[in-house]
Scaffold this motif. Structure first.
Motif, mmCIF file in Angstrom:
data_model
loop_
_atom_site.group_PDB
_atom_site.id
_atom_site.type_symbol
_atom_site.label_atom_id
_atom_site.label_comp_id
_atom_site.label_asym_id
_atom_site.label_seq_id
_atom_site.Cartn_x
_atom_site.Cartn_y
_atom_site.Cartn_z
ATOM 1 N N VAL A 5 15.321 -1.263 64.075
ATOM 2 C CA VAL A 5 14.930 -2.674 64.161
ATOM 3 C C VAL A 5 13.406 -2.776 64.059
ATOM 4 N N ASP A 6 12.964 -3.677 63.192
ATOM 5 C CA ASP A 6 11.537 -3.985 63.138
ATOM 6 C C ASP A 6 11.352 -5.260 63.974
ATOM 7 N N HIS A 7 10.879 -5.093 65.208
ATOM 8 C CA HIS A 7 10.811 -6.226 66.134
ATOM 9 C C HIS A 7 9.798 -7.291 65.687
ATOM 10 N N GLN A 8 8.828 -6.899 64.832
ATOM 11 C CA GLN A 8 7.870 -7.886 64.309
ATOM 12 C C GLN A 8 8.585 -8.898 63.409
ATOM 13 N N ALA A 12 15.541 -12.843 66.252
ATOM 14 C CA ALA A 12 16.591 -12.941 67.278
ATOM 15 C C ALA A 12 17.616 -14.028 66.931
ATOM 16 N N CYS A 13 17.905 -14.161 65.617
ATOM 17 C CA CYS A 13 18.875 -15.190 65.198
ATOM 18 C C CYS A 13 20.305 -14.832 65.613
ATOM 19 N N GLY A 14 20.586 -13.539 65.778
ATOM 20 C CA GLY A 14 21.895 -13.110 66.283
ATOM 21 C C GLY A 14 22.970 -12.919 65.222
ATOM 22 N N VAL A 15 22.633 -13.133 63.938
ATOM 23 C CA VAL A 15 23.648 -12.983 62.880
ATOM 24 C C VAL A 15 24.181 -11.546 62.853
ATOM 25 N N CYS A 16 23.300 -10.570 62.993
ATOM 26 C CA CYS A 16 23.722 -9.164 62.938
ATOM 27 C C CYS A 16 24.633 -8.811 64.118
ATOM 28 N N LEU A 40 25.973 3.497 61.405
ATOM 29 C CA LEU A 40 25.141 3.411 60.199
ATOM 30 C C LEU A 40 25.931 2.858 59.016
ATOM 31 N N CYS A 41 26.846 1.912 59.295
ATOM 32 C CA CYS A 41 27.663 1.357 58.200
ATOM 33 C C CYS A 41 26.805 0.478 57.290
ATOM 34 N N GLY A 42 25.689 -0.058 57.820
ATOM 35 C CA GLY A 42 24.751 -0.811 56.984
ATOM 36 C C GLY A 42 25.042 -2.290 56.852
ATOM 37 N N GLU A 49 18.472 -11.559 56.777
ATOM 38 C CA GLU A 49 17.662 -12.156 55.708
ATOM 39 C C GLU A 49 16.157 -12.027 55.959
ATOM 40 N N PHE A 50 15.799 -11.437 57.100
ATOM 41 C CA PHE A 50 14.363 -11.278 57.410
ATOM 42 C C PHE A 50 13.885 -9.840 57.163
ATOM 43 N N GLY A 51 14.804 -8.994 56.709
ATOM 44 C CA GLY A 51 14.436 -7.600 56.433
ATOM 45 C C GLY A 51 14.044 -6.854 57.695
ATOM 46 N N ALA A 52 14.622 -7.254 58.826
ATOM 47 C CA ALA A 52 14.220 -6.654 60.105
ATOM 48 C C ALA A 52 15.021 -5.400 60.451
ATOM 49 N N LEU A 53 16.067 -5.132 59.664
ATOM 50 C CA LEU A 53 16.892 -3.956 59.973
ATOM 51 C C LEU A 53 16.869 -2.994 58.790
ATOM 52 N N SER A 54 16.852 -1.711 59.080
ATOM 53 C CA SER A 54 16.871 -0.713 58.008
ATOM 54 C C SER A 54 17.625 0.523 58.484
ATOM 55 N N MET A 55 17.984 1.362 57.524
ATOM 56 C CA MET A 55 18.679 2.613 57.812
ATOM 57 C C MET A 55 17.654 3.737 57.940
ATOM 58 N N PRO A 56 17.860 4.674 58.844
ATOM 59 C CA PRO A 56 16.938 5.818 58.871
ATOM 60 C C PRO A 56 17.140 6.658 57.623
ATOM 61 N N GLU A 57 16.096 7.353 57.203
ATOM 62 C CA GLU A 57 16.236 8.195 56.009
ATOM 63 C C GLU A 57 17.127 9.373 56.346
#
Ligand SMILES: Cc1cc2nc3c(=O)[nH]c(=O)nc-3n(C[C@H](O)[C@H](O)[C@H](O)COP(=O)(O)OP(=O)(O)OC[C@H]3O[C@@H](n4cnc5c(N)ncnc54)[C@H](O)[C@@H]3O)c2cc1C
Length: 398
Positions: A5-8, A12-16, A40-42, A49-57
């Motif tokens: 999670v990129d907290h910046q 906190a919309c809660g969709v995820c 890690l299902c992705g 839609e804010f690009g706040a979540l990513s998968m670890p490499e």
């Protein structure tokens, strides 16, 4: 490892939170938290839609705490109230490994309305613990539900080693389990051992069967391997005692996009190659599909099964379920009769464990004669009818 999670960027919309099928995401006031349930299902990454979540490499993240993992597990495959022989073979092999390492051996049963006789059978073969997950969604095998259930159980109980049969079922869902657990898997092992450091030594044919490779998984857990049926011996452990632990898993574990409408069981006994005492196999030397009736006739007289080389399968003369070899079934009957097949290395690795091998080939240089107990250099179209006649006379049928 879990999603990052990129907290910046997070609003906190809660969709995820709503979208996560594993209930791994929670909002603690306005702070998003991801738990160890994350597979890690992705889905969250795709939804945000804010690009706040990513998968670890791949390959990143902290190393697994190896010391937290203990015990050897065998996935116990069963169908119609019977445990698959390979699971017994693996419990016997697992028993030896567990004793060598000084750890417990557990069997895992997934299903619905599980028969308690199965538990006792697994304990009698050497399991110290039987973990049972009983849920209506596990009544019929499906890749998604079985892999999610086994992976979830492994996350909770943290086994050090996880073994399964290289059957159609094992080949289908065990790689998914390995992917969900972010660990390695050695498929189709023919030998297992324990190194002095306590690592599982997983040996399998490589490079077309020309070399045997021994593979280890030092950094991830569990160490996972599938093993071909009939390469290990089954031994019951007289008087062995064990316990059964029923484990409840979250409902999200049993979600699947596949619905079972009907289960059609294989009725063709001749396809049950791996169980047969006698196998009569044909190859490209038979010239055309209709000539397989010769092979079928001999198999019938021996009350055996019909096998085929890949050459014959590729010609469309026999279905792939009859193929013996590296990309087919591994068999070890008491008697294997190879008719009009060359004995390529890829065929031989699937039948060389047979007790008696009889080869019929018109070419005296055919490689099958290198491993045959008895070799017949002859034209199969002359030899096989004569053999049928002789057997019928012996059996009083002619
Ligand atoms: C990655 C890989 C995986 C493979 N996996 C498998 C596998 O799982 N199983 C498998 O079988 N193969 C497999 N193969 C294929 C394998 O290499 C051979 O091509 C195949 O086994 C050949 O089939 P065959 O022996 O029937 O045919 P051929 O090689 O054509 O041999 C036919 C034989 O019949 C004999 N013959 C012909 N006429 C007569 C007659 N009238 N009487 C008596 N004998 C006669 C010939 O002398 C010859 O020895 C694989 C290959 C690869 C590359």
């Amino acid at each position: 490892m879990k999603a990052i999670v990129d907290h910046q960027k997070c609003t906190a919309c809660g969709v995820c939170v709503d979208v996560c099928p594993f209930e791994a995401i929670t909002l603690q006031e306005t702070i998003l938290e991801i738990s160890d349930e994350c597979t890690l299902c992705g889905m969250c990454v795709d939804t945000c839609e804010f690009g706040a979540l990513s998968m670890p490499e791949v390959g990143s993240g902290p190393d697994v705490d190896l010391s937290a993992h203990r015990g050897i597990w065998v996935f116990a495959e069963w169908r119609e109230g019977t445990v698959h022989k390979v699971s017994h073979e693996l419990i016997s092999a697992g028993r030896k490994l567990a004793d060598k390492k000084g750890t417990d051996l557990s069997a895992v049963l997934l299903g619905h309305n599980l028969d308690p006789d199965l538990f006792q059978e697994l304990i009698a073969h050497g399991a110290d613990v039987v973990y049972a997950v009983d849920h209506p969604e596990l009544a019929h095998f499906r890749d998604e539900t079985y892999s999610q259930a086994l992976a979830e159980l492994a996350r909770r109980k943290k086994p050090e080693i996880l073994l399964a049969g290289a059957t159609s079922m094992g080949r289908s869902f065990v790689p998914r389990v390995a992917a969900l657990l972010r660990t390695g898997l050695t498929a189709d092992c023919t030998e297992l051992d324990m190194s002095d450091e306590g690592l599982l030594l997983q040996t399998r044919p490589a490079f077309g069967g020309n070399v045997m490779a021994t593979i280890v998984c030092p950094h991830r857990r569990p160490q996972m391997a599938t093993v071909r049926p009939k390469v290990m011996k089954t031994e019951k452990v007289p008087g062995h005692e064990g316990r059964v632990e029923t484990v409840d898993l979250p409902e999200s574990t049993f979600q699947s996009r596949v619905e079972v409408l009907e289960v059609l069981l294989e009725t063709d006994q001749t396809a049950k190659l791996t169980e047969a005492d006698v196998i009569v196999s044909g190859g490209r030397g038979l010239r055309k599909g209709e000539n397989f009736t010769l092979i079928e006739e001999v198999a019938k007289l021996f009350k055996g099964a019909v096998g085929a080389s890949r050459g014959a399968v590729e010609e469309g003369w026999m279905p792939p379920s009859h193929q013996v070899g590296q990309t087919g079934r591994t068999v070890a009957p008491n008697l294997y009769v190879a008719v009009g097949l060359a004995g390529a290395i890829q065929h031989v690795v699937g039948m060389q464990g047979s007790k008696i091998i009889v080869a019929v080939n018109k070419d005296p240089q055919a490689p099958i004669f290198d491993i045959a107990t008895y070799g017949v250099v002859a034209d199969l179209f002359e030899f096989v009818p004569a053999l049928v006649k002789k057997i019928k006379q012996e059996q009083g049928l002619a």
